[in-house]
Design a protein around this motif. Structure first.
Motif, PDB file in Angstrom:
ATOM      1  N   THR A 100       0.078 -98.802   8.580  1.00 15.10           N
ATOM      2  CA  THR A 100       0.985 -97.806   8.013  1.00 15.10           C
ATOM      3  C   THR A 100       1.876 -98.448   6.958  1.00 15.10           C
ATOM      4  O   THR A 100       2.074 -97.884   5.875  1.00 15.10           O
ATOM      5  N   ALA A 101       2.419 -99.623   7.253  1.00 15.47           N
ATOM      6  CA  ALA A 101       3.275-100.319   6.289  1.00 15.47           C
ATOM      7  C   ALA A 101       2.521-100.575   4.989  1.00 15.47           C
ATOM      8  O   ALA A 101       3.037-100.313   3.897  1.00 15.47           O
ATOM      9  N   LEU A 102       1.293-101.063   5.099  1.00 12.75           N
ATOM     10  CA  LEU A 102       0.495-101.357   3.909  1.00 12.75           C
ATOM     11  C   LEU A 102       0.163-100.079   3.134  1.00 12.75           C
ATOM     12  O   LEU A 102       0.223-100.056   1.905  1.00 12.75           O
ATOM     13  N   ALA A 103      -0.143 -99.015   3.862  1.00 15.72           N
ATOM     14  CA  ALA A 103      -0.452 -97.736   3.214  1.00 15.72           C
ATOM     15  C   ALA A 103       0.767 -97.158   2.495  1.00 15.72           C
ATOM     16  O   ALA A 103       0.626 -96.420   1.521  1.00 15.72           O
ATOM     17  N   GLU A 104       1.961 -97.497   2.971  1.00 19.71           N
ATOM     18  CA  GLU A 104       3.196 -96.970   2.387  1.00 19.71           C
ATOM     19  C   GLU A 104       3.783 -97.876   1.311  1.00 19.71           C
ATOM     20  O   GLU A 104       4.901 -97.655   0.855  1.00 19.71           O
ATOM     21  N   GLY A 105       3.054 -98.933   0.922  1.00 16.46           N
ATOM     22  CA  GLY A 105       3.504 -99.750  -0.201  1.00 16.46           C
ATOM     23  C   GLY A 105       3.890-101.172   0.112  1.00 16.46           C
ATOM     24  O   GLY A 105       4.240-101.932  -0.798  1.00 16.46           O
ATOM     25  N   ALA A 106       3.868-101.569   1.382  1.00 20.34           N
ATOM     26  CA  ALA A 106       4.139-102.968   1.727  1.00 20.34           C
ATOM     27  C   ALA A 106       2.965-103.827   1.264  1.00 20.34           C
ATOM     28  O   ALA A 106       1.884-103.316   0.981  1.00 20.34           O
ATOM     29  N   THR A 107       3.188-105.145   1.194  1.00 21.52           N
ATOM     30  CA  THR A 107       2.102-106.060   0.872  1.00 21.52           C
ATOM     31  C   THR A 107       1.903-107.016   2.044  1.00 21.52           C
ATOM     32  O   THR A 107       2.865-107.412   2.705  1.00 21.52           O
ATOM     33  N   GLU A 108       0.651-107.355   2.291  1.00 26.21           N
ATOM     34  CA  GLU A 108       0.344-108.208   3.436  1.00 26.21           C
ATOM     35  C   GLU A 108       0.835-109.627   3.185  1.00 26.21           C
ATOM     36  O   GLU A 108       0.618-110.194   2.121  1.00 26.21           O
ATOM     37  N   ALA A 109       1.510-110.203   4.173  1.00 26.89           N
ATOM     38  CA  ALA A 109       1.974-111.587   4.098  1.00 26.89           C
ATOM     39  C   ALA A 109       0.984-112.509   4.796  1.00 26.89           C
ATOM     40  O   ALA A 109       0.651-113.566   4.285  1.00 26.89           O
ATOM     41  N   ASP A 110       0.527-112.119   5.965  1.00 25.83           N
ATOM     42  CA  ASP A 110      -0.452-112.872   6.751  1.00 25.83           C
ATOM     43  C   ASP A 110      -1.405-111.875   7.374  1.00 25.83           C
ATOM     44  O   ASP A 110      -1.006-110.777   7.738  1.00 25.83           O
ATOM     45  N   GLY A 111      -2.638-112.296   7.555  1.00 19.95           N
ATOM     46  CA  GLY A 111      -3.581-111.483   8.301  1.00 19.95           C
ATOM     47  C   GLY A 111      -3.261-111.592   9.785  1.00 19.95           C
ATOM     48  O   GLY A 111      -2.206-112.092  10.184  1.00 19.95           O
ATOM     49  N   VAL A 112      -4.178-111.171  10.585  1.00 20.43           N
ATOM     50  CA  VAL A 112      -4.015-111.231  12.036  1.00 20.43           C
ATOM     51  C   VAL A 112      -3.891-112.682  12.485  1.00 20.43           C
ATOM     52  O   VAL A 112      -4.626-113.552  12.021  1.00 20.43           O
ATOM     53  N   GLU A 113      -2.945-112.924  13.358  1.00 17.08           N
ATOM     54  CA  GLU A 113      -2.836-114.206  14.051  1.00 17.08           C
ATOM     55  C   GLU A 113      -2.943-113.878  15.533  1.00 17.08           C
ATOM     56  O   GLU A 113      -2.081-113.209  16.081  1.00 17.08           O
ATOM     57  N   ASP A 114      -4.020-114.338  16.163  1.00 14.07           N
ATOM     58  CA  ASP A 114      -4.278-114.029  17.568  1.00 14.07           C
ATOM     59  C   ASP A 114      -4.281-115.322  18.362  1.00 14.07           C
ATOM     60  O   ASP A 114      -5.176-116.152  18.230  1.00 14.07           O
ATOM     61  N   PHE A 115      -3.251-115.503  19.176  1.00  9.08           N
ATOM     62  CA  PHE A 115      -3.111-116.693  20.004  1.00  9.08           C
ATOM     63  C   PHE A 115      -3.489-116.410  21.455  1.00  9.08           C
ATOM     64  O   PHE A 115      -3.181-117.197  22.337  1.00  9.08           O
ATOM     65  N   GLY A 116      -4.135-115.292  21.707  1.00  8.12           N
ATOM     66  CA  GLY A 116      -4.501-114.910  23.068  1.00  8.12           C
ATOM     67  C   GLY A 116      -3.360-114.200  23.771  1.00  8.12           C
ATOM     68  O   GLY A 116      -3.438-113.013  24.062  1.00  8.12           O
ATOM     69  N   PHE A 117      -2.282-114.910  24.020  1.00 10.54           N
ATOM     70  CA  PHE A 117      -1.112-114.326  24.691  1.00 10.54           C
ATOM     71  C   PHE A 117      -0.188-113.608  23.708  1.00 10.54           C
ATOM     72  O   PHE A 117       0.701-112.865  24.096  1.00 10.54           O
ATOM     73  N   MET A 118      -0.395-113.846  22.383  1.00 13.76           N
ATOM     74  CA  MET A 118       0.452-113.266  21.350  1.00 13.76           C
ATOM     75  C   MET A 118      -0.430-112.873  20.161  1.00 13.76           C
ATOM     76  O   MET A 118      -1.334-113.615  19.779  1.00 13.76           O
ATOM     77  N   TYR A 119      -0.149-111.709  19.590  1.00 16.49           N
ATOM     78  CA  TYR A 119      -0.934-111.154  18.487  1.00 16.49           C
ATOM     79  C   TYR A 119       0.040-110.647  17.439  1.00 16.49           C
ATOM     80  O   TYR A 119       0.957-109.880  17.769  1.00 16.49           O
TER      81      TYR A 119
END
Length: 151
Positions: free
Chosen positions: A98-117
C-alpha cells in the motif's frame, strides 16, 4: 526487559512534512488512526499508531515553531528511522504494498530472519520506515515449543 518507571507514558514523535494533508491521507491508507482533537487542517495531524504511540505530522512552518534547531531535509539526510510492528508477515507485505502504491519508495526488500520479517520504505517526504512482524513464540520469555529441552 525491565519495567519502565512510568508505564502509563506514551510516545509522540513529531516530524515535519511538506504537505500535511497529503501525508495524513498516505498514513491513513496504511491503517493508522487520526486524533482530530490534536489536528489542525494544513498545520498538523496526530496519527495514532497504537495504544502508546503516535506521530504528529507538522508542516515545516509549524515544526519550526517548536524545534529550537534548524530542521533537516529527510530526503537528503537520515533524521531517524521509524519502525512499527504488525500482526503477521502478510500484513507486513500488505502495508508495504500500500505504501509503495501510494507513492513511497522501497528502501529494502524483504528481510526474513525466521523469527522476524521486515520490509522498509521511504515515505512521501523521504522519512525511513520499517514494517516488522516478530514471531510471538520467539520473544524472550515465551514458552518453548512442546517436546524441546534446554541444556
Amino acid at each position: 526487559m525491565t519495567t519502565p518507571a512510568h508505564p502509563s507514558r506514551s510516545l509522540i514523535v513529531n516530524m515535519q512534512v511538506a504537505d500535511v494533508e497529503r501525508s495524513r491521507a498516505f498514513f491513513l491508507k496504511l491503517g493508522f488512526g487520526l486524533d482530530p482533537r490534536a489536528s489542525v487542517e494544513g498545520q498538523n495531524a496526530l496519527l495514532v499508531f497504537g495504544d502508546e504511540a503516535s506521530v504528529m505530522l507538522s508542516s515545516r512552518e509549524s515544526f519550526a515553531q517548536y524545534s529550537k534547531l534548524p530542521a533537516g531535509d529527510p530526503s537528503t539526510h537520515a533524521l531517524a528511522l521509524y519502525t512499527f510492528t504488525v500482526g503477521s508477515k502478510d500484513e507486513v507485505d500488505a502495508v508495504s504494498a500500500t505504501a509503495l502504491a501510494e507513492g513511497a519508495t522501497e528502501a529494502d526488500g524483504v528481510e526474513d530472519f525466521g523469527f522476524m520479517y521486515t520490509r522498509s520504505f521511504f515515505d512521501l517526504d523521504g522519512h525511513g520506515w520499517q514494517v516488522m512482524w516478530v514471531d510471538p513464540a520467539a520473544k524472550p520469555g515465551a514458552p518453548e515449543p512442546a517436546g524441546t529441552t534446554t541444556a
